[in-house]
Write a protein that holds these residues in place. Structure first.
Motif, PDB file in Angstrom:
ATOM      1  N   THR A  16       7.320  -0.575   6.321  1.00  0.00           N
ATOM      2  CA  THR A  16       7.145   0.348   7.442  1.00  0.00           C
ATOM      3  C   THR A  16       6.164   1.463   7.114  1.00  0.00           C
ATOM      4  O   THR A  16       6.055   1.915   5.967  1.00  0.00           O
ATOM      5  N   ASP A  17       5.486   1.923   8.142  1.00  0.00           N
ATOM      6  CA  ASP A  17       4.589   3.067   8.036  1.00  0.00           C
ATOM      7  C   ASP A  17       5.378   4.297   7.592  1.00  0.00           C
ATOM      8  O   ASP A  17       6.574   4.430   7.882  1.00  0.00           O
ATOM      9  N   GLU A  18       4.702   5.214   6.900  1.00  0.00           N
ATOM     10  CA  GLU A  18       5.374   6.425   6.430  1.00  0.00           C
ATOM     11  C   GLU A  18       5.889   7.299   7.570  1.00  0.00           C
ATOM     12  O   GLU A  18       6.755   8.152   7.369  1.00  0.00           O
ATOM     13  N   ARG A  19       5.334   7.089   8.780  1.00  0.00           N
ATOM     14  CA  ARG A  19       5.794   7.862   9.930  1.00  0.00           C
ATOM     15  C   ARG A  19       7.101   7.345  10.503  1.00  0.00           C
ATOM     16  O   ARG A  19       7.648   7.928  11.445  1.00  0.00           O
ATOM     17  N   LEU A  20       7.604   6.263   9.936  1.00  0.00           N
ATOM     18  CA  LEU A  20       8.875   5.699  10.374  1.00  0.00           C
ATOM     19  C   LEU A  20       9.947   5.965   9.326  1.00  0.00           C
ATOM     20  O   LEU A  20       9.716   5.830   8.125  1.00  0.00           O
ATOM     21  N   GLU A  21      11.122   6.327   9.786  1.00  0.00           N
ATOM     22  CA  GLU A  21      12.258   6.557   8.897  1.00  0.00           C
ATOM     23  C   GLU A  21      13.135   5.307   8.878  1.00  0.00           C
ATOM     24  O   GLU A  21      13.489   4.769   9.928  1.00  0.00           O
ATOM     25  N   VAL A  22      13.461   4.835   7.671  1.00  0.00           N
ATOM     26  CA  VAL A  22      14.350   3.678   7.519  1.00  0.00           C
ATOM     27  C   VAL A  22      15.777   4.199   7.385  1.00  0.00           C
ATOM     28  O   VAL A  22      16.129   4.859   6.412  1.00  0.00           O
ATOM     29  N   LYS A  23      16.613   3.903   8.370  1.00  0.00           N
ATOM     30  CA  LYS A  23      17.984   4.410   8.389  1.00  0.00           C
ATOM     31  C   LYS A  23      19.011   3.399   7.884  1.00  0.00           C
ATOM     32  O   LYS A  23      20.089   3.785   7.431  1.00  0.00           O
ATOM     33  N   GLU A  24      18.669   2.128   7.972  1.00  0.00           N
ATOM     34  CA  GLU A  24      19.626   1.094   7.544  1.00  0.00           C
ATOM     35  C   GLU A  24      18.851  -0.201   7.308  1.00  0.00           C
ATOM     36  O   GLU A  24      17.866  -0.476   7.984  1.00  0.00           O
ATOM     37  N   PHE A  25      19.325  -0.980   6.313  1.00  0.00           N
ATOM     38  CA  PHE A  25      18.703  -2.270   6.035  1.00  0.00           C
ATOM     39  C   PHE A  25      19.794  -3.248   5.628  1.00  0.00           C
ATOM     40  O   PHE A  25      20.723  -2.898   4.895  1.00  0.00           O
ATOM     41  N   ALA A  26      19.670  -4.482   6.108  1.00  0.00           N
ATOM     42  CA  ALA A  26      20.675  -5.499   5.772  1.00  0.00           C
ATOM     43  C   ALA A  26      20.009  -6.847   5.554  1.00  0.00           C
ATOM     44  O   ALA A  26      19.052  -7.212   6.246  1.00  0.00           O
ATOM     45  N   THR A  27      20.525  -7.571   4.573  1.00  0.00           N
ATOM     46  CA  THR A  27      20.155  -8.964   4.347  1.00  0.00           C
ATOM     47  C   THR A  27      21.381  -9.807   4.637  1.00  0.00           C
ATOM     48  O   THR A  27      22.446  -9.585   4.049  1.00  0.00           O
ATOM     49  N   PHE A  28      21.259 -10.784   5.509  1.00  0.00           N
ATOM     50  CA  PHE A  28      22.404 -11.592   5.926  1.00  0.00           C
ATOM     51  C   PHE A  28      22.427 -12.886   5.108  1.00  0.00           C
ATOM     52  O   PHE A  28      22.125 -13.979   5.604  1.00  0.00           O
ATOM     53  N   ASP A  29      22.818 -12.745   3.832  1.00  0.00           N
ATOM     54  CA  ASP A  29      22.738 -13.879   2.916  1.00  0.00           C
ATOM     55  C   ASP A  29      23.927 -14.839   3.023  1.00  0.00           C
ATOM     56  O   ASP A  29      24.060 -15.749   2.211  1.00  0.00           O
ATOM     57  N   SER A  30      24.770 -14.638   4.011  1.00  0.00           N
ATOM     58  CA  SER A  30      25.844 -15.612   4.274  1.00  0.00           C
ATOM     59  C   SER A  30      25.502 -16.506   5.466  1.00  0.00           C
ATOM     60  O   SER A  30      26.264 -17.415   5.809  1.00  0.00           O
ATOM     61  N   ILE A  31      24.349 -16.253   6.087  1.00  0.00           N
ATOM     62  CA  ILE A  31      23.907 -17.023   7.252  1.00  0.00           C
ATOM     63  C   ILE A  31      22.978 -18.138   6.772  1.00  0.00           C
ATOM     64  O   ILE A  31      21.800 -17.924   6.515  1.00  0.00           O
ATOM     65  N   VAL A  32      23.532 -19.345   6.605  1.00  0.00           N
ATOM     66  CA  VAL A  32      22.754 -20.458   6.058  1.00  0.00           C
ATOM     67  C   VAL A  32      22.311 -21.379   7.194  1.00  0.00           C
ATOM     68  O   VAL A  32      22.917 -22.415   7.464  1.00  0.00           O
TER      69      VAL A  32
ATOM     70  N   GLY B 122       0.823  -1.205   0.000  1.00  0.00           N
ATOM     71  CA  GLY B 122       0.000   0.000   0.000  1.00  0.00           C
ATOM     72  C   GLY B 122       0.859   1.258   0.000  1.00  0.00           C
ATOM     73  O   GLY B 122       1.742   1.435  -0.842  1.00  0.00           O
ATOM     74  N   ASP B 123       0.646   2.125   0.995  1.00  0.00           N
ATOM     75  CA  ASP B 123       1.412   3.371   1.120  1.00  0.00           C
ATOM     76  C   ASP B 123       2.650   3.211   2.003  1.00  0.00           C
ATOM     77  O   ASP B 123       3.321   4.202   2.313  1.00  0.00           O
ATOM     78  N   MET B 124       2.939   1.988   2.411  1.00  0.00           N
ATOM     79  CA  MET B 124       4.087   1.761   3.281  1.00  0.00           C
ATOM     80  C   MET B 124       5.394   1.840   2.492  1.00  0.00           C
ATOM     81  O   MET B 124       5.405   1.779   1.256  1.00  0.00           O
ATOM     82  N   ASN B 125       6.495   1.936   3.214  1.00  0.00           N
ATOM     83  CA  ASN B 125       7.821   1.927   2.601  1.00  0.00           C
ATOM     84  C   ASN B 125       8.436   0.538   2.713  1.00  0.00           C
ATOM     85  O   ASN B 125       8.284  -0.143   3.728  1.00  0.00           O
ATOM     86  N   ASP B 126       9.110   0.130   1.658  1.00  0.00           N
ATOM     87  CA  ASP B 126       9.862  -1.118   1.656  1.00  0.00           C
ATOM     88  C   ASP B 126      11.264  -0.790   2.170  1.00  0.00           C
ATOM     89  O   ASP B 126      11.990  -0.016   1.537  1.00  0.00           O
ATOM     90  N   ALA B 127      11.647  -1.355   3.302  1.00  0.00           N
ATOM     91  CA  ALA B 127      12.926  -1.005   3.925  1.00  0.00           C
ATOM     92  C   ALA B 127      14.106  -1.286   2.995  1.00  0.00           C
ATOM     93  O   ALA B 127      15.102  -0.550   3.010  1.00  0.00           O
TER      94      ALA B 127
END
Length: 346
Positions: free
Chosen positions: A312-328, A281-286
């Motif tokens: 995340t809701d638009e009232r939240l600010e996304v400051k950092e995002f990480a995917t840990f694709d080495s953790i199997v 919807g109107d949310m942000n994709d981190a």
């Protein structure tokens, strides 16, 4: 003007076919899977289409042929889709006292059925969580195991099914949980749960979702044949139709929420799908806000599938995002975002 060679005519034919298919894929996020369940499967290969369009564009550009406009226009019109597929690295914003972190992790029942040939998976997951110290964790495919205890989290909500290992979902929080519940998905073992988390004077609604599974293993490429491909195609189209209804249930529930919401979990679908569009919807994709690379969250060998999200809701600010694709430790990789609630403007 020179005429096209027979080889270039053949390449142009394939280019036109690809262009038509790409435009269809662009439209599919706006068409309900229940209406076109088979066509909806094409959303899974849209990134591959974009790659081939880029290759065609370069092919014609090198020859200085005007046919390069064909794929060039396609790529320009699909720029928003490209951002969902790949993000160039951005420097994370400085940490602040009001920041908090949220992790989403499909742990595949802590490997109780030995999908991975290792006995240390539960301990490895516990150690990983301890090292990253997320303030809130959303677990999908959670199972009760005495070996897996998260003692640093005084607040939790666990929903379990009536099976041998009481599998389900869990939300762990370092902040008080003042309310919780679940959203039942009819005719499915999947569901969504939520917890209202009190953070100072503010309250946030945390959703953990696990949408209808498509039941395709990461190593399916090793044994696929014509008969299996038909079964897979049918299974995908049926799953996507179910996911549509589940997404609508979640969206209706979220619409009644009085608090800023964060939606985490395993969508079992791509960011190019109708289901993703409805839930976001109107949310942000981190990932789109602060991620980098492909954001691969599913351990498929030949394709960077991103099916786990933090929205995340638009009232939240996304400051950092990480995917840990080495953790199997599962067939999924954990994802985590650092967030901050924006002050209310008076």
């Amino acid at each position: 003007m020179k005429k096209l060679s027979w080889f270039n005519k053949l390449m142009l034919f394939f280019n036109i076919v690809l262009t038509v298919l790409t435009f269809i894929a662009y439209i599919l996020p706006f068409l309900a899977p229940k209406i076109f369940p088979i066509l909806s499967v094409f959303t899974l290969v849209l990134p591959l289409m974009l790659v081939f369009n880029f290759l065609f564009f370069m092919y014609w550009l090198i020859q200085m042929k005007r046919q390069m406009l064909l794929s060039g226009i396609v790529l320009l019109l699909g720029i928003t889709f490209i951002n969902k597929f790949y993000k160039f690295s951005a420097d994370p914003q400085p940490e602040a006292p009001e920041d908090f972190t949220v992790m989403s992790y499909n742990v595949r029942m802590f490997n109780i059925y030995d999908w991975l040939p290792r006995a240390d998976v539960p301990d490895s997951i516990r150690s990983f969580v301890k090292a990253k110290k997320p303030d809130i964790i959303c677990f999908q495919e959670y199972a009760f195991l005495d070996r897996v205890m998260f003692k640093s989290y005084p607040h939790k909500f666990i929903y379990s099914n009536d099976d041998k290992y009481k599998t389900g979902q869990a939300i762990y929080s370092k902040y008080p949980i003042v309310d919780n519940g679940q959203i039942k998905f009819p005719n499915s073992s999947n569901n969504a749960i939520y917890a209202d988390v009190k953070m100072g004077n503010d309250t946030l609604r945390i959703y953990s979702m696990h949408m209808q599974s498509i039941k395709i293993s990461p190593d399916i490429h090793e044994s696929i044949n014509e008969q299996k491909s038909k079964v897979i195609f049918k299974r995908l189209s049926e799953a996507f139709a179910k996911q549509q209804y589940q997404a609508e249930l979640l969206e209706n529930h979220k619409a009644q929420c009085p608090y800023p919401a964060i939606v985490c979990g395993d969508l079992n679908n791509s960011a190019f799908s109708y289901v993703y569009r409805i839930i976001k919807g109107d949310m942000n994709d981190a990932f789109e806000e602060a991620g980098s690379g492909f954001g691969k969250s599913y351990n498929y060998k030949y394709y960077p599938a991103r099916i786990d999200y933090i929205l995340t809701d638009e009232r939240l600010e996304v400051k950092e995002f990480a995917t840990f694709d080495s953790i199997v430790n599962s067939d999924h990789f954990p994802v985590m975002a650092r967030l901050a609630l924006r002050p209310v403007e008076e």
